[in-house]
Scaffold this active site. Structure first.
Site, PDB file in Angstrom:
ATOM      1  N   SER A 131       0.820  -1.216   0.000  1.00 18.22           N
ATOM      2  CA  SER A 131       0.000   0.000   0.000  1.00 18.22           C
ATOM      3  C   SER A 131       0.852   1.264   0.000  1.00 18.22           C
ATOM      4  O   SER A 131       1.973   1.279   0.520  1.00 18.22           O
ATOM      5  CB  SER A 131      -0.928   0.020   1.214  1.00 18.22           C
ATOM      6  OG  SER A 131      -1.865  -1.034   1.155  1.00 18.22           O
ATOM      7  N   SER A 163       3.432  -3.780   7.414  1.00 15.50           N
ATOM      8  CA  SER A 163       3.365  -4.611   8.617  1.00 15.50           C
ATOM      9  C   SER A 163       4.748  -5.021   9.104  1.00 15.50           C
ATOM     10  O   SER A 163       5.540  -5.579   8.341  1.00 15.50           O
ATOM     11  CB  SER A 163       2.537  -5.869   8.324  1.00 15.50           C
ATOM     12  OG  SER A 163       1.283  -5.548   7.782  1.00 15.50           O
ATOM     13  N   GLU A 246      -3.307 -14.447   1.331  1.00 18.40           N
ATOM     14  CA  GLU A 246      -3.715 -13.521   2.387  1.00 18.40           C
ATOM     15  C   GLU A 246      -5.195 -13.649   2.695  1.00 18.40           C
ATOM     16  O   GLU A 246      -5.617 -13.556   3.846  1.00 18.40           O
ATOM     17  CB  GLU A 246      -3.386 -12.090   1.965  1.00 18.40           C
ATOM     18  CG  GLU A 246      -3.696 -11.048   3.034  1.00 18.40           C
ATOM     19  CD  GLU A 246      -3.290  -9.647   2.606  1.00 18.40           C
ATOM     20  OE1 GLU A 246      -2.754  -8.916   3.453  1.00 18.40           O
ATOM     21  OE2 GLU A 246      -3.498  -9.278   1.441  1.00 18.40           O
TER      22      GLU A 246
END
Length: 384
Positions: A131, A163, A246
């Site tokens: 992102s 993350s 995911e």
């Protein structure tokens, strides 16, 4: 759809339960939520225990270092470890559930040999650099650029919601390598070492007070061409492989956890007198049916994955779409059970309620999931 388990599956379940009963009492205390170096060490320690016992990379292919177990066997593993209260993957999330399976499916033999064993052995942590500030839901609009300079790509740009970036060794990174190509076709998937010069990591604090995400700024970072997974400008297809993992089984353990929390909520309501409210009882009963249905949907997705060679299909988007909403509804009900105590940030359910708000955004927004379901499952025309 096969909802039954074989004799061998049940024998595996029994052995796993026995191992968990033996090993879990000896684990050290879990570090505080803000101690990410401590949490990294804790999570890697658990991964090493799994590796030593033969449970690491259970469903990964044998030639990728895994045990080649069926998705059903992996489902049993996730179910039993959650029921036993075992540690989740934590800082190992991206390596074990995203980057690792992607490299196993798309990487070269050299790439598999370099990156997969350290993930399985609990030696290296990965983060996800997908992102961007202006390319979240519309991931294909990413602007981080990479251009060839000899044997390297030179990367400049920024990522957000990365993350575990502050404790990661590697980053699965999406970059734009052809600015003139259609936006889905000019993207490349790279493995970037997080100690490379030109990388700046700035942790982000969430509404729940945690800091598992970060902004990452890239200033002419050099990444070897040998670190490219797939062909140049074929990164969008590789990314779809990543996202299928995911959205496939990544939330399975959390469904088990939600079912456990629902039982705890019912017991709490009986204890504090709110069980007398018929509307609350109906609400909890409906949620019980909801999570039972989600578990069956998980089993259906696993059956589809077994027929598809182990890579989850687009059915994961159906699951992710409904699970995200059901989780929010669960913790809204928890607030009703707690009453005024729902404002106490020291209560686990209160913090979980705050974190549940992100689930309709993380791993692809609900709007994106609806598009996937409409176009790829129902065969509806693309919207304009």
């Amino acid at each position: 759809m096969d909802l039954s388990y074989s004799v061998e599956d049940e024998e595996f379940r029994a052995r796993l339960r026995e191992w968990l009963r033996e090993v879990l009492p000896g684990l050290p205390a879990k570090p505080s939520a803000d101690d990410w170096p401590g949490r990294r060490a804790y999570d890697l320690g658990w991964q090493r225990l799994l590796y030593g016992a033969g449970y690491a990379g259970l469903h990964w292919p044998v030639d990728a270092g895994g045990r080649g177990a069926t998705p059903t066997r992996h489902l049993i593993f996730l179910e039993e470890t959650e029921k036993a209260g075992a540690p989740y993957v934590g800082a190992n999330f991206v390596g074990l559930l995203h980057a690792g399976p992607t490299i196993a499916a798309e990487g070269s033999a050299r790439q598999r040999a370099r990156w997969l064993p350290p993930v399985l052995r609990g030696e290296e942590v990965w983060c996800q650099g997908f992102s961007e500030p202006d390319a979240g839901s519309d991931l294909a609009s990413l602007r981080t650029r990479a251009w060839r300079d000899g044997d390297d790509y030179v990367v400049t740009g920024s990522k957000i919601w990365t993350s575990h970036a502050e404790v990661a060794d590697w980053c699965e990174l999406l970059v734009r390598t052809d600015g003139d190509a259609p936006k889905h076709r000019g993207i490349t998937w790279l493995a970037m070492p997080m100690d490379a010069p030109g990388i700046t990591v700035r942790p982000l604090r969430t509404l729940a007070g945690s800091a598992e995400f970060a902004e990452v700024f890239l200033d002419e970072v050099r990444v070897p061409v040998a670190n490219r997974v797939g062909e140049e400008n074929d990164g969008w297809r590789v990314t779809m492989v990543t996202l299928s993992f995911e959205r496939g089984t990544a939330f399975v353990g959390e469904v088990v956890a939600c079912r456990r929390v629902l039982g705890e909520m019912a017991r709490e309501a009986r204890k504090n007198g709110r069980w007398d409210d018929a509307s609350l009882r109906r609400r909890l009963g409906r949620l019980n049916a909801e999570f039972r249905a989600l578990w069956r949907l998980t089993q259906w997705n696993v059956s589809e994955s077994e027929r598809g060679g182990g890579v989850p299909g687009v059915g994961g988007s159906v699951f992710k779409l409904r699970y995200s909403q059901a989780r929010q509804e669960l913790y809204d009900a928890a607030a009703e059970v707690l009453g005024p105590e729902a404002l106490d940030l020291g209560r686990e359910w209160t913090v979980d309620r705050l974190s549940s708000l992100s689930y309709t955004i993380a791993a692809g927004t609900s709007q994106i999931q609806r598009n996937i379901v409409a176009e790829r499952i129902l065969g509806l025309p693309k919207g304009r």
